[in-house]
Design a protein around this motif. Structure first.
Motif, PDB file in Angstrom:
ATOM      1  N   GLY A  54       0.821  -1.195   0.000  1.00  4.64           N
ATOM      2  CA  GLY A  54       0.000   0.000   0.000  1.00  4.64           C
ATOM      3  C   GLY A  54       0.855   1.244   0.000  1.00  4.64           C
ATOM      4  O   GLY A  54       2.089   1.184  -0.091  1.00  4.64           O
ATOM      5  N   LEU A  55       0.192   2.386   0.100  1.00  6.35           N
ATOM      6  CA  LEU A  55       0.860   3.682   0.101  1.00  6.35           C
ATOM      7  C   LEU A  55       0.560   4.394   1.404  1.00  6.35           C
ATOM      8  O   LEU A  55      -0.595   4.488   1.827  1.00  6.35           O
ATOM      9  N   VAL A  56       1.593   4.891   2.052  1.00  8.29           N
ATOM     10  CA  VAL A  56       1.435   5.711   3.255  1.00  8.29           C
ATOM     11  C   VAL A  56       2.013   7.084   2.945  1.00  8.29           C
ATOM     12  O   VAL A  56       3.182   7.210   2.585  1.00  8.29           O
ATOM     13  N   ARG A  57       1.180   8.110   3.078  1.00 15.16           N
ATOM     14  CA  ARG A  57       1.592   9.470   2.748  1.00 15.16           C
ATOM     15  C   ARG A  57       1.871  10.226   4.041  1.00 15.16           C
ATOM     16  O   ARG A  57       0.966  10.466   4.844  1.00 15.16           O
ATOM     17  N   ILE A  58       3.115  10.604   4.236  1.00 19.85           N
ATOM     18  CA  ILE A  58       3.573  11.203   5.491  1.00 19.85           C
ATOM     19  C   ILE A  58       3.980  12.656   5.241  1.00 19.85           C
ATOM     20  O   ILE A  58       4.729  12.948   4.316  1.00 19.85           O
ATOM     21  N   GLY A  59       3.471  13.553   6.070  1.00 15.61           N
ATOM     22  CA  GLY A  59       3.862  14.958   6.008  1.00 15.61           C
ATOM     23  C   GLY A  59       4.777  15.302   7.161  1.00 15.61           C
ATOM     24  O   GLY A  59       4.526  14.904   8.307  1.00 15.61           O
ATOM     25  N   VAL A  60       5.859  16.012   6.891  1.00 14.72           N
ATOM     26  CA  VAL A  60       6.826  16.360   7.936  1.00 14.72           C
ATOM     27  C   VAL A  60       7.188  17.834   7.836  1.00 14.72           C
ATOM     28  O   VAL A  60       7.213  18.404   6.739  1.00 14.72           O
ATOM     29  N   MET A  61       7.445  18.446   8.982  1.00 12.12           N
ATOM     30  CA  MET A  61       7.948  19.803   8.987  1.00 12.12           C
ATOM     31  C   MET A  61       9.470  19.780   9.096  1.00 12.12           C
ATOM     32  O   MET A  61      10.082  18.730   9.328  1.00 12.12           O
ATOM     33  N   ILE A 105       6.711  11.140   1.013  1.00  9.44           N
ATOM     34  CA  ILE A 105       7.039  12.171   1.992  1.00  9.44           C
ATOM     35  C   ILE A 105       6.707  13.542   1.416  1.00  9.44           C
ATOM     36  O   ILE A 105       7.084  13.867   0.288  1.00  9.44           O
ATOM     37  N   THR A 106       6.000  14.341   2.209  1.00  6.99           N
ATOM     38  CA  THR A 106       5.732  15.734   1.848  1.00  6.99           C
ATOM     39  C   THR A 106       6.305  16.624   2.937  1.00  6.99           C
ATOM     40  O   THR A 106       5.937  16.493   4.111  1.00  6.99           O
ATOM     41  N   ALA A 107       7.230  17.513   2.575  1.00  7.35           N
ATOM     42  CA  ALA A 107       7.816  18.473   3.514  1.00  7.35           C
ATOM     43  C   ALA A 107       7.182  19.832   3.268  1.00  7.35           C
ATOM     44  O   ALA A 107       7.190  20.336   2.142  1.00  7.35           O
ATOM     45  N   ASP A 108       6.622  20.428   4.324  1.00  7.37           N
ATOM     46  CA  ASP A 108       5.931  21.704   4.144  1.00  7.37           C
ATOM     47  C   ASP A 108       5.792  22.389   5.500  1.00  7.37           C
ATOM     48  O   ASP A 108       6.138  21.811   6.539  1.00  7.37           O
ATOM     49  N   ALA A 109       5.262  23.601   5.486  1.00  2.97           N
ATOM     50  CA  ALA A 109       4.983  24.321   6.718  1.00  2.97           C
ATOM     51  C   ALA A 109       3.829  23.659   7.458  1.00  2.97           C
ATOM     52  O   ALA A 109       2.980  22.989   6.860  1.00  2.97           O
ATOM     53  N   ALA A 110       3.797  23.860   8.779  1.00  2.10           N
ATOM     54  CA  ALA A 110       2.802  23.187   9.614  1.00  2.10           C
ATOM     55  C   ALA A 110       1.376  23.492   9.165  1.00  2.10           C
ATOM     56  O   ALA A 110       0.520  22.609   9.118  1.00  2.10           O
ATOM     57  N   ARG A 111       1.104  24.750   8.819  1.00  2.00           N
ATOM     58  CA  ARG A 111      -0.260  25.119   8.443  1.00  2.00           C
ATOM     59  C   ARG A 111      -0.706  24.375   7.189  1.00  2.00           C
ATOM     60  O   ARG A 111      -1.831  23.889   7.092  1.00  2.00           O
ATOM     61  N   VAL A 155       0.900  13.253   9.878  1.00  2.00           N
ATOM     62  CA  VAL A 155       1.869  14.340   9.815  1.00  2.00           C
ATOM     63  C   VAL A 155       2.615  14.422  11.140  1.00  2.00           C
ATOM     64  O   VAL A 155       2.082  14.059  12.192  1.00  2.00           O
ATOM     65  N   PHE A 156       3.844  14.916  11.067  1.00  2.00           N
ATOM     66  CA  PHE A 156       4.666  15.162  12.247  1.00  2.00           C
ATOM     67  C   PHE A 156       5.001  16.650  12.270  1.00  2.00           C
ATOM     68  O   PHE A 156       5.661  17.157  11.352  1.00  2.00           O
ATOM     69  N   GLN A 157       4.557  17.353  13.313  1.00  2.00           N
ATOM     70  CA  GLN A 157       4.807  18.783  13.409  1.00  2.00           C
ATOM     71  C   GLN A 157       4.685  19.216  14.866  1.00  2.00           C
ATOM     72  O   GLN A 157       4.600  18.379  15.758  1.00  2.00           O
ATOM     73  N   THR A 158       4.689  20.541  15.104  1.00  2.00           N
ATOM     74  CA  THR A 158       4.766  21.028  16.478  1.00  2.00           C
ATOM     75  C   THR A 158       3.451  21.586  17.003  1.00  2.00           C
ATOM     76  O   THR A 158       3.358  21.879  18.189  1.00  2.00           O
ATOM     77  N   ASP A 159       2.446  21.763  16.157  1.00  2.00           N
ATOM     78  CA  ASP A 159       1.204  22.389  16.594  1.00  2.00           C
ATOM     79  C   ASP A 159       0.053  21.399  16.568  1.00  2.00           C
ATOM     80  O   ASP A 159      -0.040  20.564  15.669  1.00  2.00           O
ATOM     81  N   LEU A 160      -0.843  21.522  17.555  1.00  2.00           N
ATOM     82  CA  LEU A 160      -2.012  20.661  17.625  1.00  2.00           C
ATOM     83  C   LEU A 160      -2.978  20.963  16.483  1.00  2.00           C
ATOM     84  O   LEU A 160      -3.114  22.098  16.045  1.00  2.00           O
ATOM     85  N   VAL A 161      -3.667  19.920  16.002  1.00  2.00           N
ATOM     86  CA  VAL A 161      -4.746  20.071  15.031  1.00  2.00           C
ATOM     87  C   VAL A 161      -6.056  19.803  15.766  1.00  2.00           C
ATOM     88  O   VAL A 161      -6.238  18.733  16.346  1.00  2.00           O
TER      89      VAL A 161
END
Length: 610
Positions: free
Chosen positions: A90-97, A123-129, A143-149
């Motif tokens: 399968g495919l796992v799409r991960i977002g990281v800051m 892997i997608t690298a982008d700003a948290a927002r 996603v892995f980042q510093t702000d709560l969703v």
């Protein structure tokens, strides 16, 4: 019942848009509308409300959503269970800051590829927002980042944290001793992008120390920040792991003085993901075989860098798009060597453990539904606040009421209309989620006691944070004054009195007080201590005979818990921030949301800053 129609219904509920759902499912908006209409006809009820603000679920739709997600999960699990011969695919799409990229992304990818060689990782690298937006639209799985969703279908888990440090180039003019934080703040400071949690932590620290206009440069790339610091552009406020180990850089600290500034804080990294199989009571994820997914905690930290800067480690496994992922080292501060818990279950945290929590960790536990009790004795010396939320046409009058009755209603902060965030009390405090229990009054009548008020939030609501007597309890304890409600693990006793508050045109009512029993000598000392803290009710309003202020019996408080008064003690009464709730019942505004008595907002401000 057509499962494809159910899947369409779930995606419309998540994306809150028929057009986005059509794009997601490679269909047309007309086809999506037709499927929803057929499902509504089959069920005999209306699932969605469509208006100028978008698409929202009806109360019946909310019920259907829970069961639809379960049915789709069962279907997915059935398909997976029938194919046990081939490895997971399968495919796992991960977002990281950026911070994650420069700390532990590479070890994580190595472990994932070793454990699941047939799984494709994107892997997608982008700003948290931007990552948050893509996660909520379904374009990313985790996603892995510093702000709560904040979203009912998104789950947050703190993986770990890195201490924040002041960092400067070794050979630059900034690498020198500083007498105070104020002196250091006169230099240019480089930190994370605006409105991120690290950026807010830096600003809160500087504002709390009287630096009203700091020179802060915000950069959205850790590598760019590190380069700027190395080239002598300014002083960095960075996680030590991300920048402190770079060649030619070193940490700097203001010199130890009597008024030594607090540390910056810590850069927390959180994982957040959609969990389509979890209902509003947070049922745990299940693996493809139907077994609960487990989080196993261990004591060893993953390698790379000084051990003191590594989060405590945890082994986490959960499923994403039908693929179980993350049998790898992440972290959780609440894990111990032998603990094992189903991911998604409320963590049963003891009051003693909560007393050791930082305000941020405590608020996160509350927002996750892990703690719903009183906050007396919690917060590690931080300011606690009563909460009052009113529509805009009542807010200005309530502010005037607070000005006239400052001892009962000392204002600490006020939000802008429609803005749920307190900007001056701490890092990203969202008043919709971070109070243990709320009370909702309509026309003066208590009609609801929710644990979360996001569903009630309106564009014109204004939130007030009022000082709380829990904030002066720490100085009393440090002075050796015993507080029996804390010793007994109870909420403080609160009473309605016959003391009139000063009215405005529409707001009037009686004062509510808290009571703490003390020996005479301790009461005199308590008067002296609390009299110096007017922002949290100040000195007592009454001492001794409770009947003189309209209290008939100390055994039956109007709010909180009864606290026994010994024969050699006298009751001491302070004005209380529950007074607005009494005023609301008497004045009957159309809507008012408050905290439940004793269940306060714990801020990042220190009591000593008041």
């Amino acid at each position: 019942m057509n499962l494809k129609f159910l899947e369409t219904f779930v995606w419309v509920a998540r994306l809150q848009s028929f057009s986005l759902t059509a794009e997601k499912m490679f269909s047309t908006q007309a086809a999506i509308s037709s499927r929803i209409a057929s499902l509504e006809e089959e069920l005999g009820l209306r699932l969605f409300v469509r208006d100028s603000r978008g698409v929202s679920l009806t109360p019946e739709g909310l019920k259907v959503l829970d069961y639809a997600e379960q049915m789709l999960d069962v279907q997915r699990a059935l398909k997976q269970s029938l194919d046990t011969s081939s490895p997971q695919q399968g495919l796992v799409r991960i977002g990281v800051m950026d911070t994650v990229i420069h700390t532990w992304l590479s070890p994580l990818m190595s472990m994932l590829m070793q454990a699941f060689p047939a799984v494709e990782i994107e892997i997608t690298a982008d700003a948290a927002r931007n990552l948050c937006e893509q996660l909520q639209k379904g374009y990313l799985d985790i996603v892995f980042q510093t702000d709560l969703v904040r979203h009912e279908s998104v789950r947050n888990l703190e993986l770990g944290h890195y201490p924040m440090h002041w960092i400067a180039a070794s050979q630059s003019i900034y690498a020198r001793p500083y007498a105070s934080l104020v002196e250091m703040a006169s230099e240019r400071i480089i930190t994370f992008v605006k409105h991120s949690r690290p950026h807010q932590d830096v600003l809160n620290l500087l504002y709390a120390r009287g630096v009203s206009a700091p020179r802060v440069s915000c950069v959205n790339s850790v590598s760019a920040m590190t380069r700027l610091i190395r080239d002598g552009f300014g002083i960095g406020a960075l996680p030590g792991r991300a920048g402190g180990q770079a060649p030619g850089q070193r940490r700097i600290d203001p010199a130890r003085t009597r008024y030594r500034p607090a540390p910056i804080g810590r850069c927390c990294v959180l994982a957040r993901w959609r969990r389509p199989g979890v209902d509003r009571e947070h049922r745990p994820d299940e693996s493809p075989g139907g077994q609960p997914v487990r989080r196993r905690c261990r004591a060893a930290a993953h390698g790379g860098g000084p051990r003191s800067e590594q989060p405590s480690a945890a082994r986490i496994t959960f499923s994403c798009r039908g693929v179980p992922i993350f049998p790898c080292w992440t972290s959780s501060p609440r894990c111990s060597q032998s603990s094992e818990r189903t991911l998604g279950e409320p963590v049963m945290t003891s009051f003693e453990q909560l007393q050791q929590c930082t305000p941020l960790a405590l608020r996160q536990s509350i927002a996750a539904g892990q703690y719903q009790g009183h906050t007396s004795g919690l917060g590690q010396g931080r300011v606690q606040a009563n909460i009052v939320i009113l529509p805009g046409d009542w807010a200005n009058e309530f502010l005037r009421y607070c000005t006239l009755n400052r001892q009962a209603c000392p204002v600490l902060d006020v939000t802008e209309p429609g803005d749920p965030f307190f900007r001056n009390l701490g890092a990203a405090i969202d008043i919709r989620h971070e109070v243990p229990q709320y009370r909702v009054y309509r026309q003066g009548e208590l009609c609801e006691s929710p644990l979360d008020i996001e569903h009630l939030w309106q564009d014109d609501l204004v939130a007030f944070a009022l000082g709380c007597s829990f904030s002066f309890e720490q100085p009393l304890l440090e002075a050796g004054i015993r507080l029996r409600h804390i010793e007994l693990g109870r909420n403080v006793a609160m009473f309605q009195t016959n003391i009139d508050t000063r009215p405005t045109a529409r707001l009037s009512g009686k004062m509510v007080v808290t009571m703490r029993p003390m020996k005479a000598a301790a009461a005199i000392q308590a008067i002296q201590i609390t009299g110096r803290m007017p922002n949290v009710h100040g000195a007592p309003v009454h001492i001794g005979d409770p009947s003189l202020i309209g209290i008939q019996s100390l055994d039956t408080p109007d709010y909180g818990d009864a606290v026994p008064v010994e024969a050699d003690e006298i009751p001491v009464f302070w004005a209380c921030g529950v007074t607005p709730q009494s005023v609301v019942q008497a004045s009957r505004p159309p809507l008012c949301i408050t905290h439940a008595p004793g269940c306060m907002l714990v801020t990042d401000l220190w009591n000593s800053d008041l």
